[in-house]
Design an enzyme around this catalytic site. Structure first.
Site, short mmCIF file in Angstrom:
data_model
loop_
_atom_site.label_atom_id
_atom_site.label_comp_id
_atom_site.label_asym_id
_atom_site.label_seq_id
_atom_site.Cartn_x
_atom_site.Cartn_y
_atom_site.Cartn_z
N HIS A 127 -4.65 -1.02 -6.60
CA HIS A 127 -3.64 -0.93 -5.54
C HIS A 127 -2.37 -1.66 -5.95
CE1 HIS A 127 -2.59 -1.82 -1.03
NE2 HIS A 127 -1.84 -0.85 -1.53
N GLU A 184 -0.55 0.34 -8.63
CA GLU A 184 0.12 1.49 -7.99
C GLU A 184 1.43 1.09 -7.32
OE1 GLU A 184 0.76 2.65 -3.89
OE2 GLU A 184 -1.41 2.41 -4.09
N GLU A 233 -0.39 -6.21 4.62
CA GLU A 233 -1.16 -5.00 4.93
C GLU A 233 -2.59 -5.38 5.32
OE1 GLU A 233 -1.14 -2.45 1.57
OE2 GLU A 233 0.87 -1.65 1.94
#
Length: 538
Positions: free
Chosen positions: A63, A66, A145
């Protein structure tokens, strides 16, 4: 370079021009040209690595890579001039997402800027920098997040890590947070992950533009042909096999919400929903379990006052032996109190499924949809095609996959999938506020309060035999409204005009042939004269 020898199959209603190419570095791409399109140009690149491949000591690393890879590269180290800024300045949109088995980057942009965007984008995949200051910023965003995840369904999946044999990564924590990513050597770990997993031979690309196929090919070959082929081949994961059937009782923070989720792992690679199934068997089962018409499981539960929402799902991955069938049922308090009866009705529904009766209706429906399919959304189309390249056995099928690859009737294949959908191969997750203060375990990531237990033979027997069979659950009848002739009779269009007006009901009708599709669009408007009147407020 390998060119498209066999043409990509497309709907008769599809005006796009397609071409498949495999570059010398083994990167596969599909080019889509439509000079008459009013769409933005678009691009999606997918890489065959995702969170399943996170190192156990740096969960969420895929993640972070990315999120960070498009921030700086050796040709453009200036973090104030990253790719996202370029896309936005040219009226576009950029996003990326990490799945368990792949990572996708996609954007749309003004057609005049497509060539420049391709050159800039490819540079980030050739030589990213992973600037440490920028990594710190992205880790802060990932932590935010993590703290903002309120979807209990998503959180609860981490409870499944460890219930499969041989430490399978399914259920592994994949978002990342400060605890897993704020490491002294995090830049080196990002570089190692990139070097190990980001290779041209595991990349699938789709580009959509107004330019000719020849021009698009020239752009892509020039830029993406420079990405290094590290000749990476995925390490096989352990077999997707449950240790034992298991039930979780999860304390929910949501008042008066009771959710039953059932998961059946399908661990036979020959039944893979991605690439090998040619009869759309999983879709037929999915429709049967999830439809809401008379005779359905949903209708039967609703009639008993047990549920108010039900949907079924099928999940699969590019790693072909990981396939899942599932059900999610939102229960009333009565349904929660009678959950064993609910489980009995679920098992009855599966046992009494008759594959032969369902297949023919599904075939006809999909045939009609395919004939008039219109692939006119550029960014959505590139995302679908890029991801499908991981799954199809031949690029010829990349537009038909998976929904329209219904080539033959295969009830035996359906029955093989159903053979895995039994209580002895089941994960049951019950989430309810009623479990507050009654659980015995806590997950260390999301602090989920839960209890778990192996489903014993006595409970399996109860779910299979201890209730009277419901006569309300029957196979859906064939759809009498499916047309035998789907040719459009007239190509004329007319403005809506009144064709019915009686007893307060008014109907206007107009024909529209420009889309060349035999579909009906119905808009219903209710005029309520009592709206806002205090007299009728209650």
């Amino acid at each position: 370079m390998i060119n498209d020898i066999l043409s990509i199959e497309k709907s008769p209603n599809d005006s796009n021009i397609y071409k498949y190419i495999k570059l010398e570095n083994e990167l596969e791409l599909v080019l889509i040209s439509n000079p008459n399109s009013n769409q933005y140009s678009a691009l999606t690149l997918s890489v065959g690595v995702g969170s399943f491949f996170d190192p156990s000591d740096v969960l969420g690393l895929s993640h972070l890579v990315e999120r960070s890879i498009l921030l700086s590269n050796e040709k453009n180290p200036d973090s104030n001039d990253d790719f996202s800024t370029f896309i936005q300045l040219n009226g576009g949109f950029l996003n990326s997402v990490t799945y368990e088995d792949r990572t996708s980057f996609y954007y749309k942009i003004d057609s005049l800027c497509l060539e420049e965007s391709i050159e800039k984008f490819s540079n980030y995949l050739i030589a990213p920098i992973f600037n440490k200051d920028l990594l710190e910023r992205e880790i802060n965003i990932i932590e935010s997040e993590f703290n903002s995840i309120f979807d209990e369904n998503k959180k609860n999946l981490v409870l499944l890590k460890g219930i499969f044999e041989n430490d399978h990564p399914y259920g592994q924590f994949n978002n990342g947070n400060n605890k897993t990513l704020r490491l002294e050597d995090i830049r080196n770990r990002c570089m190692e992950f990139f070097e190990k997993h980001y290779s041209s031979n595991v990349m699938k690309l789709c580009v959509y533009g107004k330019q000719s196929i020849e021009k698009l090919e020239e752009m892509c070959k020039k830029s993406f042909g420079l990405i290094k082929n590290k000749k990476i081949y995925s390490t096989p994961l352990p077999k997707f096999v449950l240790k034992n059937p298991i039930k979780f009782e999860i304390a929910s923070n949501i008042q008066d919400k009771h959710i039953l989720k059932i998961i059946w792992p399908i661990n036979d690679e020959s039944l893979s929903f991605k690439g090998k199934v040619r009869s759309n068997s999983n879709s037929i089962i999915n429709h049967y379990l999830g439809h809401e018409a008379k005779g359905s499981l949903s209708a039967a539960l609703d009639n008993l006052g047990y549920s108010y929402r039900l949907y079924s799902f099928a999940q699969s991955y590019a790693i072909k032996d990981i396939n899942i069938m599932g059900l999610e049922i939102h229960l009333t308090k009565c349904g929660f109190d009678n959950i064993d009866h609910v489980m009995f009705l679920v098992n009855q529904t599966i046992r009494e499924f008759n594959a032969n009766q369902m297949v023919k209706t599904e075939l006809r429906t999909l045939d009609i949809e395919w004939k008039y399919l219109n692939n006119d959304s550029s960014i959505d189309l590139t995302r679908v095609v890029s991801n499908n390249l991981f799954y199809v056995e031949s690029h010829v099928q990349v537009l038909k996959y998976p929904k329209y690859m219904f080539e033959k009737e295969n009830p035996s294949e359906i029955n093989k999938i159903l053979s895995f959908m039994v209580p002895s191969n089941m994960i049951v997750m019950v989430s309810s506020n009623e479990f507050k203060g009654k659980t015995n375990s806590e997950n260390d990531i999301y602090k989920i309060q839960y209890s778990s237990q192996v489903i014993e033979d006595s409970l399996i027997k109860k779910w299979k035999f201890d209730y009277q069979r419901s006569v309300d659950i029957v196979l859906p009848k064939p759809n009498p409204y499916l047309p035998n002739d789907i040719e459009i009779k007239t190509k004329t269009s007319s403005k809506p005009h009144e064709i019915y007006n009686f007893n307060g009901i008014k109907i206007d009708w107009g024909s529209e042939s420009s889309l060349n599709s035999p579909y009906l669009n119905i808009i219903v408007k209710f005029d309520c004269p009592t709206k806002g009147n205090e007299q009728y407020k209650n």
